[in-house]
Design a protein around this motif. Structure first.
Motif, PDB file in Angstrom:
ATOM      1  N   ASP A   1       1.353  -0.889  -0.309  1.00 52.04           N
ATOM      2  CA  ASP A   1       0.086   0.300  -0.147  1.00 52.04           C
ATOM      3  C   ASP A   1       0.850   1.193   0.170  1.00 52.04           C
ATOM      4  O   ASP A   1       1.711   0.951   0.961  1.00 52.04           O
ATOM      5  CB  ASP A   1      -0.776  -0.162   0.821  1.00 52.04           C
ATOM      6  N   LEU A   2       1.061   1.619  -0.949  1.00 50.73           N
ATOM      7  CA  LEU A   2       1.614   3.339  -1.319  1.00 50.73           C
ATOM      8  C   LEU A   2       1.143   4.525  -1.090  1.00 50.73           C
ATOM      9  O   LEU A   2       1.288   5.597  -1.246  1.00 50.73           O
ATOM     10  CB  LEU A   2       2.272   3.548  -2.160  1.00 50.73           C
TER      11      LEU A   2
ATOM     12  N   LEU B   1      -3.525   3.399  -2.142  1.00 51.60           N
ATOM     13  CA  LEU B   1      -3.464   3.368  -3.565  1.00 51.60           C
ATOM     14  C   LEU B   1      -2.382   2.478  -3.920  1.00 51.60           C
ATOM     15  O   LEU B   1      -1.209   2.189  -2.767  1.00 51.60           O
ATOM     16  CB  LEU B   1      -2.721   5.100  -3.399  1.00 51.60           C
ATOM     17  N   TYR B   2      -1.918   1.894  -4.471  1.00 50.24           N
ATOM     18  CA  TYR B   2      -1.344   0.761  -4.556  1.00 50.24           C
ATOM     19  C   TYR B   2      -0.389   0.763  -6.183  1.00 50.24           C
ATOM     20  O   TYR B   2       0.549   0.262  -6.081  1.00 50.24           O
ATOM     21  CB  TYR B   2      -1.872  -0.938  -4.915  1.00 50.24           C
ATOM     22  N   GLY B   3      -0.773   2.038  -6.394  1.00 46.02           N
ATOM     23  CA  GLY B   3       0.053   1.596  -7.619  1.00 46.02           C
ATOM     24  C   GLY B   3       0.754   2.979  -8.211  1.00 46.02           C
ATOM     25  O   GLY B   3      -0.592   4.828  -7.946  1.00 46.02           O
ATOM     26  N   ILE B   4       1.982   4.093  -8.502  1.00 44.38           N
ATOM     27  CA  ILE B   4       1.717   5.128  -8.530  1.00 44.38           C
ATOM     28  C   ILE B   4       2.495   5.226 -10.189  1.00 44.38           C
ATOM     29  O   ILE B   4       2.539   4.923 -10.973  1.00 44.38           O
ATOM     30  CB  ILE B   4       3.540   5.798  -8.356  1.00 44.38           C
TER      31      ILE B   4
ATOM     32  N   VAL C   1       5.832  -1.498  -5.734  1.00 40.96           N
ATOM     33  CA  VAL C   1       6.422  -2.109  -4.242  1.00 40.96           C
ATOM     34  C   VAL C   1       6.085  -3.014  -3.426  1.00 40.96           C
ATOM     35  O   VAL C   1       4.497  -3.262  -2.814  1.00 40.96           O
ATOM     36  CB  VAL C   1       6.783  -1.034  -3.629  1.00 40.96           C
ATOM     37  N   ARG C   2       7.097  -4.670  -3.903  1.00 39.08           N
ATOM     38  CA  ARG C   2       6.884  -5.343  -3.037  1.00 39.08           C
ATOM     39  C   ARG C   2       6.098  -5.575  -1.802  1.00 39.08           C
ATOM     40  O   ARG C   2       6.726  -4.488  -1.352  1.00 39.08           O
ATOM     41  CB  ARG C   2       8.048  -6.506  -3.146  1.00 39.08           C
TER      42      ARG C   2
ATOM     43  N   ILE D   1       9.193   6.973  -4.817  1.00 35.06           N
ATOM     44  CA  ILE D   1       9.281   7.933  -5.325  1.00 35.06           C
ATOM     45  C   ILE D   1      10.034   8.983  -4.720  1.00 35.06           C
ATOM     46  O   ILE D   1      10.266  10.320  -5.673  1.00 35.06           O
ATOM     47  CB  ILE D   1       7.899   8.886  -3.844  1.00 35.06           C
ATOM     48  N   LYS D   2      10.692   8.306  -4.319  1.00 30.47           N
ATOM     49  CA  LYS D   2      12.014   9.597  -3.677  1.00 30.47           C
ATOM     50  C   LYS D   2      12.516  10.033  -5.932  1.00 30.47           C
ATOM     51  O   LYS D   2      13.493  10.864  -5.281  1.00 30.47           O
ATOM     52  CB  LYS D   2      13.177   9.113  -2.691  1.00 30.47           C
TER      53      LYS D   2
END
Length: 575
Positions: A149-150, A183-186, A378-379, A389-390
């Protein structure tokens, strides 16, 4: 397919909208402006680790991990590169130097093999820390519990510049990556406005023949007929009023934009007055647009060879000065050299771009597409989900500025931007750079372009072309028509961006509602439906079939799967 594909992200959207509200209030399309307050450049804090911020303390979008962390990813190979190149390059060196991230690739493959290799990776469960997946793979990972979870990572670590860039054209792509408020993906955004088309007119012909500017369809019709009948070249050779291709729907030389003048939106799923999603190609307005094309063809304004002509051949027709008008995106005049090579060949030639006119008093809207189908994931369980994200913050800073390194150092780095693990098209800020450049040319105020090396380079080249034209000289002081033609092409591209910006500000965009979603029936039946549409519309345009064939086509389209696909898309949208 799973119902999760279609769930809307109300919880996360509320928080995301809050963080971009300030950016949106300053204007609809400022993605990537270097002078926005609070951009990533103002948040840089080299050498300080804020990866686990204290309660109430803001996280640092560019905070450096100390000691460095290792991130294992996968990706497609750059053309001409080896796996060793991908692991050892200037971008990876900067990741470690600026962010404290040691990036290593578990595997790399040639681009067209990437999707299949990701599928195998998901099936094996042997996942890297991060990777880029398509929409189907993203939801497969969500269902399997493989993805982190992002939501918090995005809210806390995404820079203002990144948030503004990835949400400038709305939240649809974030909704596609969100399930049950998480949110699971950017989404690695491809800007929708960049797909907007304009009308290209052979301007020297128009002026020579004393024709009006194409402010209405009636004006354009006069121009096309004159181009086909009044010998604009003065050579007696046959010329045509409109350039189209056998594919009908393309990036350039298309009939999509022609149909838009009649308020028809082919090859797109649009929202009707009742709020339902419908397919634009089967709406009544399309019949009127096809009837107009049939008349132009009959009257000799469209080359009969269009039925075997692809984009490349259409571009060659421009160079040969056989055609005086076409529609397309901001790079259409580069296809097969088209306008740029014609400029070098005949300096008397001139093309100008105009907004798409309308058949009546209501301004025409133009089709634009959400082509985003790449998502950073991200796993599950990775300790530093914010690291990706950075990296996105960093690459946007290097593209948008103000870049925190000397120009010469940045030049070498940006020449290798393709090595970046994450590289959405938003890093180039194409539209904003052009708006800044033209504003500086018109006002003399260069403050915006000075804050962005990429923008500054562009502005200085364009300024030189405006002042010198085809006499433009390279750094060695020699005249170079090749150098000048490229800058001429840039100018025309920039004008299309200006028009696209006007479309957006004036509510003239018709957004395709499907995005990257593919319904079950679409997987099975879309190829048949597309073939039916192209063959039917081609026969109507050439007069092989009467315009009444359109009504038969609509019924056949519905029966062969169109009705089923429409139902699935509406169910998806409502959920």
């Amino acid at each position: 397919m799973t119902d999760r594909w279609s769930r809307r992200a109300f919880a996360v959207l509320a928080s995301l909208l809050l963080v971009i509200a300030t950016a949106c209030s300053s204007g609809g399309n400022n993605a990537g402006t270097a002078d926005q307050p609070g951009n990533a450049g103002n948040n840089e804090s080299a050498g300080e680790d804020r990866t686990a911020a204290e309660p109430g303390e803001p996280a640092d979008p560019l905070g450096k991990y100390d000691p460095p962390i290792e991130v294992v990813a996968v990706r497609d190979l750059m053309a001409g590169s080896t796996e060793a190149d991908m692991n050892d390059n200037i971008i990876n060196q900067y990741y470690e130097k600026d962010l404290g991230i040691k990036l290593k690739y578990k595997w790399t493959v040639i681009g067209d093999q990437y999707e299949q290799r990701v599928n195998l990776t998901l099936a094996s469960g042997d996942l890297p820390d991060m990777m880029v997946v398509n929409l189907r793979q993203l939801h497969q990972m969500i269902d399997a519990g493989q993805v982190e979870d992002l939501t918090a990572a995005w809210e806390n670590y995404a820079s203002d510049d990144l948030k503004q860039s990835l949400t400038a054209n709305g939240m649809d792509s974030f909704e596609m990556a969100t399930v049950d408020g998480k949110l699971y993906g950017i989404p690695l955004i491809t800007p929708m406005v960049d797909t907007a088309h304009a009308l290209f007119i052979r301007e020297d012909w128009r002026q020579k023949l004393g024709l009006p500017e194409p402010k209405t369809y009636e004006d354009l019709e006069k121009i096309m007929y004159a181009f086909a009948t009044q010998d604009p070249t003065g050579t007696g050779k046959k010329t045509y009023g409109l350039n189209i291709t056998k594919d009908l729907y393309t990036n350039g030389f298309d009939i999509t934009s022609f149909a838009n003048m009649f308020h028809a939106y082919p090859n797109a799923w649009i929202e009707d007055e009742s709020g339902n999603i419908v397919y634009g190609s089967v709406q009544p307005e399309m019949k009127e647009a096809l009837a107009a094309l049939q008349k132009l063809y009959k009257d000799g304004l469209i080359d009969k060879e269009f039925t075997v002509r692809d984009e490349g051949k259409a571009g060659e027709a421009v160079i040969k000065e056989q055609v005086g008008a076409f529609f397309g995106v901001q790079w259409t005049h580069w296809i097969s050299g088209a306008g740029v090579d014609l400029y070098k060949k005949n300096l008397e030639s001139d093309w100008k771009v105009y907004p798409i006119p309308s058949i009546d008093g209501t301004p025409a809207k133009v089709n634009v597409y959400n082509n985003t189908n790449s998502f950073l994931v991200v796993r599950k369980g990775f300790e530093h989900p914010e690291a990706g994200i950075k990296m996105l913050n960093w690459i946007h800073l290097m593209g948008h500025g103000p870049q925190p390194i000397p120009y010469e150092e940045w030049q070498e780095l940006w020449a290798n931007w393709g090595y970046a693990f994450l590289r959405p098209e938003t890093i180039h800020a194409n539209m904003q750079r052009w708006l800044n450049t033209f504003e500086a040319l018109e006002t003399g105020d260069t403050s915006k372009v000075e804050k962005n090396y990429l923008n500054k380079e562009q502005y200085e080249d364009i300024k030189a072309f405006v002042e010198q034209g085809d006499k433009m000289r390279k750094s060695n002081k020699e005249e170079d028509k090749e150098w000048a033609k490229v800058r001429w092409g840039w100018m025309l591209s920039g004008r299309v961006f200006q028009i696209a910006d006007e479309y957006e500000k004036n509510g003239r965009l018709m957004i395709d509602k499907r995005g990257a979603y593919v319904s079950p029936a679409m997987l099975e039946k879309q190829a048949t439906l597309s073939k039916l549409e192209q063959s039917t519309f081609t026969r109507i345009i050439t007069g092989e079939s009467s315009i009444d064939e359109f009504d038969k086509f609509v019924k056949e389209w519905e029966n062969l799967g169109g009705k089923e696909i429409t139902q699935e898309l509406n169910e998806w949208a409502k959920k």
